[in-house]
Design an enzyme around this catalytic site. Structure first.
Site, short mmCIF file in Angstrom:
data_model
loop_
_atom_site.label_atom_id
_atom_site.label_comp_id
_atom_site.label_asym_id
_atom_site.label_seq_id
_atom_site.Cartn_x
_atom_site.Cartn_y
_atom_site.Cartn_z
N GLY A 1 -40.84 -19.62 9.54
CA GLY A 1 -40.52 -19.46 10.96
C GLY A 1 -40.88 -20.77 11.66
CG ASN B 1 -30.28 -15.81 14.66
OD1 ASN B 1 -31.33 -16.40 14.42
ND2 ASN B 1 -30.18 -14.50 14.65
CE LYS B 2 -31.89 -16.03 8.44
NZ LYS B 2 -32.36 -17.11 7.60
CD GLN C 1 -34.84 -13.87 5.94
OE1 GLN C 1 -33.92 -13.07 5.75
NE2 GLN C 1 -34.68 -15.16 5.85
CG ASP D 1 -32.63 -20.37 12.84
OD1 ASP D 1 -32.18 -19.21 12.81
OD2 ASP D 1 -33.63 -20.72 12.20
NE ARG E 1 -38.38 -24.72 4.71
CZ ARG E 1 -38.41 -23.50 5.25
NH1 ARG E 1 -39.53 -22.85 5.37
NH2 ARG E 1 -37.30 -22.93 5.66
#
Lengths: 368, 368
Positions: free
Chosen positions: B54, B254-255, B203, B244, B90
């Site tokens: 996150g 987003n996802k 998730q 995101d 990352r």
């Protein structure tokens, strides 16, 4: 269709002339094994344990189950018992009852000595009829894929997105949604299929990917979340799905998630087609969203999933916190306004009452 | 938020006054274990192995990683090395670079003897700022849930659908999409959350279900295919997701799958909100669909899945035929026209350039 170099149907008469052979679909995609059915109890078990699945194939297996019963003992009593045993396996499948009633009616109408031969003949005919129906869907839908190919300039592969498994494994051969894909592929049209994995039961990842791979059709497995992104970026030329029940107004009840893909197709001007035999049309229902009841199934299909572990062994794992509440809605309804066309064995029509009645004028009196 | 009766953040200073403790999120939802980080290498490993994940929590962990480096050796060289090591974990996370640059800049600007104390102070402040930001989102979004509750007549629970995990486990506390839900729940508004499992990494099923369950918020896990059906049948009052990256025109990256839910919400007049801290707004991009690149990730996230087997042991299983080709698109972009409103720490605004600039007028010169 082909597995390697060999052509298969999903069900066929054994070399001995009386037993019945099927593919054990519970083992797919991880193993390919045949199962021999030698009596009605074995046929019933094959249906109830989902060795065979898909409404047309269930009907065909039930018909052969009646033939196996007649082979053993063609008395009225034994045939009635066989009918009851087979019907109890999947009580909601429409084709199952239809095939069983058809077989029982025909067999009881002739003298006992003629029943065995008639039973095998009729079961074979039910299978052949299903194949012919699916071939019809394939021919009509194949033309749409050819048109898409020509529309793209005749060079690049046509990208088709499908959801769940409405392939030959769900029928006797060819399939419904996948029949146009096989027809186009066999005719030499380059094609690539986006295969939705289709949670919760993963029929896409397990069965559609398996049968396309076995027949040599290029494809890519994606999660059910991905289709919208693909359509937004021009990576899908058309969608084709199957249907479990179609309303007289053209609403399509199919595997949960179909509606979401139809919305994405509509939002991105991607044609959305549905392949169906006329037997899935429910002429008694007009508004499918309001009228078609949605089955809720065991939550374990959501909370757990089955695959093979590192040792190649079938293994079930839990995905959610222990005791978490899960919901499992098996189908959804895509309103006709989102469906570009219905591909039936008689041709392609708009998803509307008028469209359907143009192909099936004999239903004008009964259609809602 | 609460786990059982105890309040947790996702990261905190150890009782010894210098080590750092986090929740090992790789074990959730099947086990709850803490991990103690005692040097910069351990902090980097916690990020790269997704013990913490996150964007806000990654930034907070990186900040504490710099503090651990300063604790060990506050020289310029050691802090530069720590910055490089943490940044490599990352490389695409925006908050990670921001937190590292912030820490390095402040620490190098003061004499070596003052750095250790400043580092811990600043890391704690970054955490507190994140909590305050999320609380702001919770306050503003919580009002929307209260309004929905009153709109329903003040009796039945408000049904909220969410996708992926934008909860407190992704931040330091409260979360972004889930902050309004916790705020409303803690204020006594009856609420029920539909939790998309969120393939491929699940998730939702793993983390969102876990954190809602631990805090006592009623919820039901569903497959990603189910939301359309639920919205069609009035079972969802509003949707809230995270993001995101948000474009200056209000498009939401987003996802993967978020776009499909937004389409269903729009088709059924269900409000679709997005919770976000201002740090996710990319003022340099106007058209998010064209401008935001979509990461493609390892296909194993699609072909395989991890859960616990019957013995409670973590197990990975393969879901697709051996060698099947898979595609793994990590995000999609929901066009602003489908988004009812953006919930930020400064308030709720329309998903548009004008809407965003009303809350963030200082960006008028830079916004695309």
């Amino acid at each position: 269709m082909k597995i390697g170099d060999k052509h298969y149907r999903t069900i066929w008469l054994g070399d001995d002339g009386w037993s019945v052979e099927v593919i054990d679909q519970t083992l797919l995609p991880h193993a390919f094994e045949l199962m021999r059915l030698t009596n009605v109890a074995e046929a019933a078990a094959a249906i109830s344990t989902m060795v065979v699945r898909g409404a047309p194939l269930i009907g065909a297996t039930a018909a052969y189950g009646m033939a196996l019963a007649a082979h053993e003992d063609a008395s009225d009593k034994n045939l009635q018992n066989a009918h009851a045993m087979l019907l109890a396996t999947r009580p909601t499948a429409v084709n199952l009852r239809w095939a069983l009633d058809d077989m029982r009616g025909r067999l009881l109408a002739v003298p006992q000595g003629h029943r065995r031969k008639l039973a095998y003949k009729r079961a074979a005919q039910i299978c052949d009829d299903d194949v012919a129906t699916c071939q019809g869907i394939g021919q009509h839908g194949g033309k749409l894929i050819r048109e898409a190919f020509e529309h793209k300039g005749g060079g690049d592969a046509v990208n088709v997105l499908t959801h769940c498994n409405a392939g030959w494994l769900a029928t006797v051969d060819w399939g419904t949604a996948l029949a146009p894909i096989y027809t186009a592929h066999d005719a030499g049209i380059p094609i690539h299929v986006w295969v939705d994995e289709t949670r919760p039961r993963n029929q896409g990842a397990a069965l559609t990917a398996y049968e396309l791979g076995s027949h040599g059709v290029p494809h890519t497995v994606i999660v059910d979340n991905a289709g919208g992104h693909l359509m937004q970026h021009g990576m899908v030329d058309l969608c084709i799905t199957g249907t479990d029940r179609t309303s007289a107004h053209g609403d399509v009840c199919n595997k949960i998630g179909t509606y979401l893909k139809a919305l994405a197709a509509y939002d991105n001007d991607v044609p959305f087609y549905v392949g169906l035999p006329h037997s899935t049309i429910d002429w008694s229902i007009g508004d499918g969203v309001a009228g078609i009841p949605i089955e809720q199934r065991d939550g374990e299909e959501v909370s757990h999933i089955r695959g093979v572990n590192g040792d190649g062994k079938g293994t079930t794992v839990r995905l959610v916190p222990k005791g978490a509440k899960v919901g499992n809605f098996a189908f959804d309804v895509t309103p006709a306004r989102l469906v570009t066309g219905l591909i039936t064995e008689r041709g392609v029509c708009p998803a509307s009452r008028d469209g359907l009645l143009e192909l099936y004028p004999e239903q004008a009196a009964t259609a809602a």
